[in-house]
Design an enzyme around this catalytic site. Sequence first.
Site, PDB file in Angstrom:
ATOM      1  N   GLY A  45       0.834  -1.195   0.000  1.00 34.16           N
ATOM      2  CA  GLY A  45       0.000   0.000   0.000  1.00 34.16           C
ATOM      3  C   GLY A  45       0.869   1.245   0.000  1.00 34.16           C
ATOM      4  O   GLY A  45       2.008   1.211   0.471  1.00 34.16           O
ATOM      5  N   GLN A  50       3.016  10.109   1.092  1.00 29.59           N
ATOM      6  CA  GLN A  50       4.323   9.451   1.252  1.00 29.59           C
ATOM      7  C   GLN A  50       5.298   9.811   0.135  1.00 29.59           C
ATOM      8  O   GLN A  50       6.494   9.592   0.273  1.00 29.59           O
ATOM      9  CB  GLN A  50       4.161   7.926   1.328  1.00 29.59           C
ATOM     10  CG  GLN A  50       3.465   7.459   2.611  1.00 29.59           C
ATOM     11  CD  GLN A  50       3.312   5.957   2.622  1.00 29.59           C
ATOM     12  OE1 GLN A  50       2.331   5.430   2.102  1.00 29.59           O
ATOM     13  NE2 GLN A  50       4.280   5.261   3.177  1.00 29.59           N
ATOM     14  N   CYS A  92       5.718  -0.111   7.170  1.00 28.67           N
ATOM     15  CA  CYS A  92       5.350   1.052   6.366  1.00 28.67           C
ATOM     16  C   CYS A  92       6.549   1.426   5.513  1.00 28.67           C
ATOM     17  O   CYS A  92       7.676   1.430   6.012  1.00 28.67           O
ATOM     18  CB  CYS A  92       4.975   2.209   7.293  1.00 28.67           C
ATOM     19  SG  CYS A  92       4.584   3.726   6.402  1.00 28.67           S
ATOM     20  N   LEU A  93       6.315   1.736   4.239  1.00 27.93           N
ATOM     21  CA  LEU A  93       7.426   2.088   3.354  1.00 27.93           C
ATOM     22  C   LEU A  93       8.127   3.367   3.821  1.00 27.93           C
ATOM     23  O   LEU A  93       9.272   3.596   3.466  1.00 27.93           O
ATOM     24  CB  LEU A  93       6.929   2.251   1.912  1.00 27.93           C
ATOM     25  CG  LEU A  93       6.421   0.963   1.256  1.00 27.93           C
ATOM     26  CD1 LEU A  93       5.903   1.251  -0.147  1.00 27.93           C
ATOM     27  CD2 LEU A  93       7.503  -0.107   1.219  1.00 27.93           C
ATOM     28  N   HIS A 134      -4.569   1.576   7.411  1.00 28.17           N
ATOM     29  CA  HIS A 134      -3.210   2.133   7.496  1.00 28.17           C
ATOM     30  C   HIS A 134      -3.039   3.289   6.500  1.00 28.17           C
ATOM     31  O   HIS A 134      -2.535   4.358   6.863  1.00 28.17           O
ATOM     32  CB  HIS A 134      -2.203   0.999   7.217  1.00 28.17           C
ATOM     33  CG  HIS A 134      -0.773   1.411   7.181  1.00 28.17           C
ATOM     34  ND1 HIS A 134       0.159   0.934   8.075  1.00 28.17           N
ATOM     35  CD2 HIS A 134      -0.093   2.244   6.334  1.00 28.17           C
ATOM     36  CE1 HIS A 134       1.345   1.484   7.800  1.00 28.17           C
ATOM     37  NE2 HIS A 134       1.217   2.261   6.738  1.00 28.17           N
ATOM     38  N   GLU A 135      -3.471   3.073   5.248  1.00 29.83           N
ATOM     39  CA  GLU A 135      -3.277   4.106   4.223  1.00 29.83           C
ATOM     40  C   GLU A 135      -4.187   5.311   4.457  1.00 29.83           C
ATOM     41  O   GLU A 135      -3.783   6.446   4.219  1.00 29.83           O
ATOM     42  CB  GLU A 135      -3.485   3.528   2.816  1.00 29.83           C
ATOM     43  CG  GLU A 135      -2.551   2.365   2.434  1.00 29.83           C
ATOM     44  CD  GLU A 135      -1.075   2.645   2.676  1.00 29.83           C
ATOM     45  OE1 GLU A 135      -0.651   3.809   2.598  1.00 29.83           O
ATOM     46  OE2 GLU A 135      -0.342   1.676   2.968  1.00 29.83           O
ATOM     47  N   HIS A 138      -2.619   7.664   6.784  1.00 31.86           N
ATOM     48  CA  HIS A 138      -1.608   8.543   6.167  1.00 31.86           C
ATOM     49  C   HIS A 138      -2.243   9.848   5.683  1.00 31.86           C
ATOM     50  O   HIS A 138      -1.617  10.903   5.741  1.00 31.86           O
ATOM     51  CB  HIS A 138      -0.939   7.852   4.974  1.00 31.86           C
ATOM     52  CG  HIS A 138       0.207   6.956   5.338  1.00 31.86           C
ATOM     53  ND1 HIS A 138       1.329   7.399   5.991  1.00 31.86           N
ATOM     54  CD2 HIS A 138       0.410   5.632   5.123  1.00 31.86           C
ATOM     55  CE1 HIS A 138       2.173   6.383   6.162  1.00 31.86           C
ATOM     56  NE2 HIS A 138       1.634   5.294   5.649  1.00 31.86           N
TER      57      HIS A 138
HETATM   58 NI    NI Z   1       2.505   3.422   5.624  1.00 32.75          NI
END
Ligand code: NI
Length: 189
Positions: A45, A50, A92-93, A134-135, A138
């Site tokens: 995701g 991000q 998380c990236l 989660h997304e 963000h």
């Molecule tokens: Ni994340």
Amino acid sequence: MVHEILVWPNPVLKQKAHPVAKVDDSIRTLIKDLFESMYAADGVGLAAPQVGVLKNIIVLDTTPRQPDSRPVAMVNPEILTLEGKCTYKEGCLSVPGEAEDVDRAAIVTARYLDEQGNEQTITADGLLAIAIQHECDHLKGVMFVDHISALKREVIRKRMKKIQASMEEDEAEEAPSGKSARKSQAELR
Ligand code: NI
């Protein structure tokens, strides 16, 4: 185009994103870029903030672990209902190499606009349900580390600062002209 993914605690990640007024070609290009950036970093995701774009757009692909799911891009996603509870070790990236248990709802129903601007509704469970929550976090400037203890968060913050310092060093070495070097998350690990 693969974008550089911001590393927490970059202040942009704490900002709230804004609704998309119209799903046009520029939004479709951004969605394509988000998918490419997510796949390049081996993620399931990614949210537009991000990559430094404060728009309410997320992309998800949990098919490697949920073969019955499908890749999905959501513009202006809105969580309608949350049911049940589950705990999952999330990563998380923007927090490379870290994973911690986070409590989430088990089943999510969300409304969003698809790439054609049509309203869609999705009900998801398993990893996709977790990824949607989660997304969507963000987009509100909330990170998974905001759901864990302050002590654990501070330990991770210190490790991220080290990664950022080494990235800046690499950029200074690789790009003396000031052009920023693009690094994938894979290279950071
Ligand atoms: Ni994340």
